[in-house]
Design a protein around this motif. Sequence first.
Motif, PDB file in Angstrom:
ATOM      1  N   GLU A   1       0.770  -1.294   0.149  1.00 42.97           N
ATOM      2  CA  GLU A   1       0.179  -0.262   0.171  1.00 42.97           C
ATOM      3  C   GLU A   1       0.805   0.849  -0.246  1.00 42.97           C
ATOM      4  OE1 GLU A   1      -3.006   1.522   2.963  1.00 42.97           O
ATOM      5  OE2 GLU A   1      -3.517  -0.179   2.431  1.00 42.97           O
ATOM      6  N   LEU A   2       0.777   1.873  -0.848  1.00 38.69           N
ATOM      7  CA  LEU A   2       1.657   3.049  -1.254  1.00 38.69           C
ATOM      8  C   LEU A   2       0.446   4.903  -0.295  1.00 38.69           C
ATOM      9  CD1 LEU A   2       4.053   4.836  -1.932  1.00 38.69           C
ATOM     10  CD2 LEU A   2       3.176   4.549  -3.927  1.00 38.69           C
ATOM     11  N   GLN A   3       1.196   5.181  -0.025  1.00 39.38           N
ATOM     12  CA  GLN A   3      -0.125   6.975   0.247  1.00 39.38           C
ATOM     13  C   GLN A   3       0.655   7.745  -0.670  1.00 39.38           C
ATOM     14  OE1 GLN A   3      -2.299   6.688   2.646  1.00 39.38           O
ATOM     15  NE2 GLN A   3      -2.313   4.313   2.407  1.00 39.38           N
ATOM     16  N   LEU A   4      -0.085   8.485  -1.804  1.00 44.48           N
ATOM     17  CA  LEU A   4       1.141   9.684  -2.898  1.00 44.48           C
ATOM     18  C   LEU A   4      -0.223  10.857  -2.098  1.00 44.48           C
ATOM     19  CD1 LEU A   4       0.350   7.520  -5.678  1.00 44.48           C
ATOM     20  CD2 LEU A   4       1.859   7.605  -4.588  1.00 44.48           C
ATOM     21  N   ASP A   5       1.057  11.584  -2.439  1.00 44.65           N
ATOM     22  CA  ASP A   5       0.478  13.124  -2.231  1.00 44.65           C
ATOM     23  C   ASP A   5       0.581  14.003  -3.709  1.00 44.65           C
ATOM     24  OD1 ASP A   5      -0.812  13.574   0.408  1.00 44.65           O
ATOM     25  OD2 ASP A   5       1.402  13.800   1.011  1.00 44.65           O
ATOM     26  N   VAL A   6      -0.352  13.791  -4.469  1.00 35.94           N
ATOM     27  CA  VAL A   6      -0.528  14.046  -6.376  1.00 35.94           C
ATOM     28  C   VAL A   6      -0.458  15.815  -6.438  1.00 35.94           C
ATOM     29  CG1 VAL A   6      -1.162  13.525  -8.470  1.00 35.94           C
ATOM     30  CG2 VAL A   6      -1.405  11.982  -6.415  1.00 35.94           C
ATOM     31  N   GLU A   7       0.561  16.356  -6.740  1.00 34.43           N
ATOM     32  CA  GLU A   7       0.391  17.668  -7.606  1.00 34.43           C
ATOM     33  C   GLU A   7       0.517  17.526  -8.529  1.00 34.43           C
ATOM     34  OE1 GLU A   7       3.864  20.118  -5.447  1.00 34.43           O
ATOM     35  OE2 GLU A   7       2.771  19.834  -3.054  1.00 34.43           O
ATOM     36  N   PHE A   8      -0.678  17.910  -9.420  1.00 34.07           N
ATOM     37  CA  PHE A   8      -1.133  18.637 -10.834  1.00 34.07           C
ATOM     38  C   PHE A   8      -1.246  19.388 -10.962  1.00 34.07           C
ATOM     39  CE2 PHE A   8      -4.282  17.384  -9.059  1.00 34.07           C
ATOM     40  CZ  PHE A   8      -5.634  17.215 -10.106  1.00 34.07           C
ATOM     41  N   SER A   9      -1.157  20.034 -11.975  1.00 32.20           N
ATOM     42  CA  SER A   9      -1.749  21.158 -13.370  1.00 32.20           C
ATOM     43  C   SER A   9      -2.679  21.289 -13.856  1.00 32.20           C
ATOM     44  CB  SER A   9      -0.328  22.154 -12.907  1.00 32.20           C
ATOM     45  OG  SER A   9       0.785  22.633 -12.146  1.00 32.20           O
ATOM     46  N   MET A  10      -4.057  21.506 -14.447  1.00 34.97           N
ATOM     47  CA  MET A  10      -4.384  21.506 -15.954  1.00 34.97           C
ATOM     48  C   MET A  10      -3.960  21.723 -16.787  1.00 34.97           C
ATOM     49  SD  MET A  10      -7.354  20.031 -14.079  1.00 34.97           S
ATOM     50  CE  MET A  10      -8.750  20.253 -14.998  1.00 34.97           C
ATOM     51  N   PRO A  11      -4.444  21.413 -17.400  1.00 32.81           N
ATOM     52  CA  PRO A  11      -3.276  21.711 -19.247  1.00 32.81           C
ATOM     53  C   PRO A  11      -4.051  22.313 -19.625  1.00 32.81           C
ATOM     54  CG  PRO A  11      -5.204  20.045 -19.397  1.00 32.81           C
ATOM     55  CD  PRO A  11      -5.019  20.047 -17.871  1.00 32.81           C
ATOM     56  N   ARG A  12      -2.876  23.633 -20.379  1.00 28.79           N
ATOM     57  CA  ARG A  12      -2.651  24.615 -21.048  1.00 28.79           C
ATOM     58  C   ARG A  12      -1.528  24.510 -21.873  1.00 28.79           C
ATOM     59  NH1 ARG A  12      -1.630  30.682 -18.120  1.00 28.79           N
ATOM     60  NH2 ARG A  12      -0.257  31.131 -19.715  1.00 28.79           N
ATOM     61  N   LEU A  13      -1.682  24.549 -22.745  1.00 27.03           N
ATOM     62  CA  LEU A  13      -0.555  24.646 -24.105  1.00 27.03           C
ATOM     63  C   LEU A  13       0.285  26.288 -24.862  1.00 27.03           C
ATOM     64  CD1 LEU A  13      -2.017  21.819 -26.689  1.00 27.03           C
ATOM     65  CD2 LEU A  13      -0.805  21.526 -24.366  1.00 27.03           C
ATOM     66  N   MET A  14       1.069  25.891 -24.549  1.00 28.18           N
ATOM     67  CA  MET A  14       1.722  27.004 -25.592  1.00 28.18           C
ATOM     68  C   MET A  14       2.006  26.913 -27.453  1.00 28.18           C
ATOM     69  SD  MET A  14       5.257  27.368 -22.980  1.00 28.18           S
ATOM     70  CE  MET A  14       6.010  28.911 -23.698  1.00 28.18           C
ATOM     71  N   PRO A  15       2.361  27.977 -28.041  1.00 26.27           N
ATOM     72  CA  PRO A  15       2.116  27.866 -29.321  1.00 26.27           C
ATOM     73  C   PRO A  15       2.520  26.806 -29.955  1.00 26.27           C
ATOM     74  CG  PRO A  15       2.435  29.961 -28.470  1.00 26.27           C
ATOM     75  CD  PRO A  15       2.546  29.265 -27.331  1.00 26.27           C
ATOM     76  N   ASP A  16       3.884  26.381 -29.588  1.00 31.16           N
ATOM     77  CA  ASP A  16       4.055  24.950 -29.923  1.00 31.16           C
ATOM     78  C   ASP A  16       3.432  23.927 -29.115  1.00 31.16           C
ATOM     79  OD1 ASP A  16       5.134  25.083 -26.927  1.00 31.16           O
ATOM     80  OD2 ASP A  16       7.830  24.820 -27.774  1.00 31.16           O
ATOM     81  N   GLY A  17       2.957  23.906 -28.650  1.00 27.24           N
ATOM     82  CA  GLY A  17       1.708  22.162 -27.750  1.00 27.24           C
ATOM     83  C   GLY A  17       2.763  22.139 -26.631  1.00 27.24           C
ATOM     84  N   SER A  18       3.775  22.902 -26.519  1.00 22.38           N
ATOM     85  CA  SER A  18       4.121  21.839 -24.644  1.00 22.38           C
ATOM     86  C   SER A  18       3.137  23.194 -23.725  1.00 22.38           C
ATOM     87  CB  SER A  18       5.947  22.050 -24.463  1.00 22.38           C
ATOM     88  OG  SER A  18       6.003  23.795 -25.221  1.00 22.38           O
ATOM     89  N   PRO A  19       3.340  22.785 -22.097  1.00 24.14           N
ATOM     90  CA  PRO A  19       2.637  23.375 -21.224  1.00 24.14           C
ATOM     91  C   PRO A  19       3.477  24.204 -20.988  1.00 24.14           C
ATOM     92  CG  PRO A  19       3.244  21.268 -21.196  1.00 24.14           C
ATOM     93  CD  PRO A  19       3.156  20.871 -22.346  1.00 24.14           C
ATOM     94  N   PRO A  20       3.168  25.161 -20.343  1.00 21.00           N
ATOM     95  CA  PRO A  20       4.105  26.037 -19.652  1.00 21.00           C
ATOM     96  C   PRO A  20       4.032  26.005 -18.071  1.00 21.00           C
ATOM     97  CG  PRO A  20       1.895  27.341 -19.958  1.00 21.00           C
ATOM     98  CD  PRO A  20       1.846  26.257 -20.531  1.00 21.00           C
ATOM     99  N   PRO A  21       4.573  26.515 -16.910  1.00 24.89           N
ATOM    100  CA  PRO A  21       4.939  25.855 -15.620  1.00 24.89           C
ATOM    101  C   PRO A  21       3.280  26.693 -15.256  1.00 24.89           C
ATOM    102  CG  PRO A  21       6.289  26.874 -16.721  1.00 24.89           C
ATOM    103  CD  PRO A  21       6.461  27.199 -17.854  1.00 24.89           C
TER     104      PRO A  21
END
Length: 139
Positions: A1-21
Amino acid sequence: ELQLDVEFSMPRLMPDGSPPPPENKRESVALGDDGLTLAGSKSIGLNDYSTHETMVFDSATEGRKQGTDLVMKKKSTNEEVSYSRTAHSEGEMFGLKFWENWYIIGENDSDQPEFKFVYYNGKTRQNTYEGAFVYSRTR
């Protein structure tokens, strides 16, 4: 059993298709001139989210729980392929409790860079969902 704290960001694409910070700022949106599209929307609300979940890895040596296999059909041959569940998790996000099944359905050959192709499906009291992604050590 593994206890996880998950941090994430909703997607947001830059003009080249990569997500910014991620940025922790709220956006102002309004209907566009056509009255149908949203103007000013580049992401979804606040970008930063976090949750806590418990993940349990399934043992290959113990008996598998009935109904936990994933069966998919190959489009080209209509052949059925079965995958055993790799792990299952539960937690709470956006005020909803969720339950998820995780499957490794593909991985690299020994002479290729390491990657795992992961499929998941889950449910909340409101709906069911599914998705897939690739874990890789290289881009």
